[in-house]
Each structure stands twice: as C-alpha cells, then as structure tokens.
Design an enzyme around this catalytic site. Sequence first.
Site, short mmCIF file in Angstrom:
data_model
loop_
_atom_site.label_atom_id
_atom_site.label_comp_id
_atom_site.label_asym_id
_atom_site.label_seq_id
_atom_site.Cartn_x
_atom_site.Cartn_y
_atom_site.Cartn_z
N LYS A 209 2.29 -3.43 7.26
CA LYS A 209 2.49 -3.63 5.82
C LYS A 209 3.93 -3.33 5.42
O LYS A 209 4.52 -4.02 4.58
CB LYS A 209 1.52 -2.74 5.01
CG LYS A 209 0.05 -3.09 5.17
CD LYS A 209 -0.31 -4.47 4.64
CE LYS A 209 -0.24 -4.57 3.14
NZ LYS A 209 -0.70 -5.93 2.68
N THR B 100 0.82 -1.22 0.00
CA THR B 100 0.00 0.00 0.00
C THR B 100 0.86 1.27 0.00
O THR B 100 1.99 1.26 0.49
CB THR B 100 -0.91 0.00 1.25
OG1 THR B 100 -1.42 1.30 1.49
CG2 THR B 100 -0.15 -0.41 2.51
N ASP B 101 0.27 2.35 -0.50
CA ASP B 101 0.98 3.64 -0.46
C ASP B 101 1.16 4.14 0.98
O ASP B 101 1.96 5.04 1.23
CB ASP B 101 0.27 4.70 -1.32
CG ASP B 101 -1.16 5.00 -0.88
OD1 ASP B 101 -1.67 4.37 0.07
OD2 ASP B 101 -1.79 5.89 -1.52
N GLU B 102 0.42 3.53 1.93
CA GLU B 102 0.50 4.01 3.31
C GLU B 102 1.87 3.74 3.94
O GLU B 102 2.21 4.34 4.95
CB GLU B 102 -0.61 3.39 4.15
CG GLU B 102 -1.95 3.60 3.50
CD GLU B 102 -3.14 3.56 4.42
OE1 GLU B 102 -2.97 3.67 5.64
OE2 GLU B 102 -4.26 3.43 3.88
N TYR C 67 -1.38 -0.28 11.15
CA TYR C 67 -1.63 -0.96 9.86
C TYR C 67 -0.46 -0.74 8.90
O TYR C 67 0.11 -1.68 8.35
CB TYR C 67 -2.94 -0.45 9.24
CG TYR C 67 -3.08 -0.80 7.77
CD1 TYR C 67 -3.17 -2.12 7.34
CD2 TYR C 67 -3.12 0.20 6.79
CE1 TYR C 67 -3.29 -2.45 5.99
CE2 TYR C 67 -3.25 -0.11 5.44
CZ TYR C 67 -3.32 -1.43 5.04
OH TYR C 67 -3.43 -1.75 3.71
#
Length: 350
Positions: free
Chosen positions: A155, A126-128, A151
């Site tokens: 990741k 994810t871009d997060e 989260y």
Amino acid sequence: MKNFLITGGAGFIGSNFVHYLLEKYPDYRVVVYDKLTYAGNLNNLRDVSDDPRYAFVRGDICDRELVERVIQEYQIDTIVNFAAETHVDRSIMDPDAFIRTDVYGTYVLLEAARKFGLERYHQISTDEVYGHVPHGHSSLETDPVAPRSPYAASKASADLMVHAYWVTYNLPVTISRGSNNIGPYQYPEKVVPLFVTNALEGKPLPVYGDGRQMRDYQWVGDHCEGIDVILHKGELGEIYNIGTGTEIENLTMVEILLDELGAPRSLIQHVEDRPGHDRRYSLNVDKLKALGWESRHDCEAAIRATVRWYVENEWWWRPIKEGEFKEYYEKMYGNRKVLDMSETSASRES
Ligand code: NAD
Ligand code: TYD
C-alpha cells in the site's frame, strides 16, 4: 465529477461507498469494476443492483486493455481505487497477489487516468503505511511511511506511485489513509466480524498475543463521508488521514463486542502472535476536520453497531463461513499455539 469507476466496489468499503454515493448524489453514475476475488461479493451490492445509475464489470485492475475500454465506454471522469488485497495475515502467508494488485494494479489505473485525462484519481490507502506508532504520537500526513508487513509495504508503494504521478504528470490525485474500518459487509477474516461470528457460533475468539495492541476502529460510513469530503473539498496532490482519532486496545474491543452480544469472556483465547505485529496505530485527523468533516461514531459506538449488523444479517455471513473461508481458517488458526495468559489477565483485572 459524475461518472465514477469504483474499483474493488464489490468488497467491504467499496460497496459501502457505492451505497453512499448513489444515495447522496442523484445525478452520479457508478461503475463497479471488480475481479471478485474471495473478498468480492455481489451480495454486498444487492440493494443497488436494479438502480439504472449502477453497472457492474468483472475485471482485474491489472488488465490494462479492459480498464481502458471500460473508461471509454462509460465516459468515466473519476476513479476511486478500493481494489486491493487487504488482509495482513494473508500477505504474510503469500505476498504475491499483494504486489500484483496493490502495486502494479495501481500503476495500471494511474496510467489510464493519465491517458484519458480524468478529472480525479483517488487512492484509498491505510494508516498501516505509517508502521508502528509509539505512544505519545499520532501519525501526521507528513510523517514518513514505514510499513512493516507485505500488505502495508504494497500500500505504501502505491501511495508513492500516486504521488509521483501528481508531481511528474500533474495528474489530479488525492490519497486518503483510513484506520481500521468496521461495519456491514466486511469479510469475516478481519478481526471484528471474525470475533462476532465466532461468538455467535460458540467458537473461541483467537486474540493475538497479549491483545494489548491498539487500533482506531472506525465506522465504515464515517470513512465514506471522509472520502466524499476529500473528493469535493480536498486539495489536489494531498494526503488526508481518516479515523476517529482515538485508538483502543484489542482486548477492550473484544470486551465491548462480548458485552453487546451478552456472550461470556471465557470465549477469549490468546494465541500465538502475528509475526511483525504492529503494536499501535494512531492517526491525527485534524487536516480532514479542517475541511468540515467529523467522525460520527467513536470506537465503542462503531463496534456495537457492527455487532448488531452481524446479529441481524446471518444470511450474509453464514454462506461465507461455509466456503473458502473454512480452508483459510484451518490454515491460519488450525495449528496456532494457544497461550496461557492467566497472569496477564489477572494483572489487567486488578
Ligand atoms: P476487501 O478485501 O473487502 O475488498 C477488496 C475488493 O477488491 C474485493 O471486492 C476484491 O474482489 C477486489 N479486488 C482484489 N483484487 C482485485 C483486482 N486485481 N482487480 C479488481 N478488483 C480486485 O477490502 P476493503 O476492506 O473493502 O478495503 C478496500 C480498500 O481500503 C483497500 O484498498 C484497503 O487497502 C483500504 N483500507 C481498508 C481498511 C480496512 O479496515 N478494511 C482500512 C484502511 C484502508
Ligand atoms: P485486522 O482486522 O486483521 O486488521 P489490521 O491487522 O489490518 O489492523 O486485525 C486488527 C487487530 O486485531 C490487529 O491488532 C490484529 C488483531 N487480530 C487478532 O488478535 N486476532 C485475529 O484473529 C485477527 C484476524 C486479528
């Protein structure tokens, strides 16, 4: 690359990817391996359930023995790992399952891929993992990870482990980092399906803080095409960003959504912000574009198409909102402070 293990394939993006693969490649076989947590839903796979090229196994990616058995039984040559706990707000309330599934579960899959000499392990990230991105910059794949929620941290940890297996064991891996996906079958805890279904029910839309945070909302089908391109044309050991390449403010997303529904702006309710809320994500997607991929929907088109899907598919979301979801909603939003943003709204309109 023909026999796929799609972990987390009963969730939102995984189920869209299963539809995509079976439609595009007549000679591919797909085994969905999914624990069926609150977010997993066999209704997402209803359309493919009779396809002889498809099989479903209920299982946890942390269960090494079962993972190995399934790989052998179905002669799996490729794993695409979508399985994860995925909601930032839940990770803030209780990070435990995130560490187990997103970190340890990824390790179990990597070990299995190594043991059986699989052709490819692809990690859905994810871009997060890049954390908050200041204005004037868009994240490049070479940027350091700087996750800020449990989260995102789980990741990012998984990404680092995947990379380590490439460097150390020469495991043929690829990683994709997608921006916010929207479209069919997204559990209505995520902002766009939550807001569409709330609006359809005449309930307020709880916008966190001032609503000026920025996200790149991409159509899930575009994300699936990007993963496909990486699987077939990507370089081993590499990371690829996937998104529209343009981000919009949450309030703009809400305005488009309400406009498509023909619903009033009075449904907007500013509420207490999420702790540690990343103000902006922004992806540079040139590396994937160089492989011939192009996003087909900008954020606005993706939002409008998503709204229409939820309007037309009440059979899918209505039972979800009646179940476990109700308890979650009460816990997450029941005591949340409502903010008076009248001054901000006025200055935005002027
Ligand atoms: P989702 O929450 O809709 O689905 C997750 C699926 O994983 C569910 O079917 C769930 O049952 C399954 N699962 C959870 N724990 C498991 C376990 N221990 N073993 C086996 N299965 C398990 O998630 P999603 O939005 O479809 O996200 C899929 C992947 O894409 C995730 O890895 C997520 O981090 C990533 N991602 C999501 C977005 C987004 O906007 N939704 C954006 C970028 C990346
Ligand atoms: P979300 O769908 O949870 O995705 P992520 O946090 O992974 O980007 O949220 C998208 C954006 O919407 C994010 O800036 C948080 C905001 N948001 C709200 O304003 N209200 C809500 O009720 C939710 C769930 C999210």
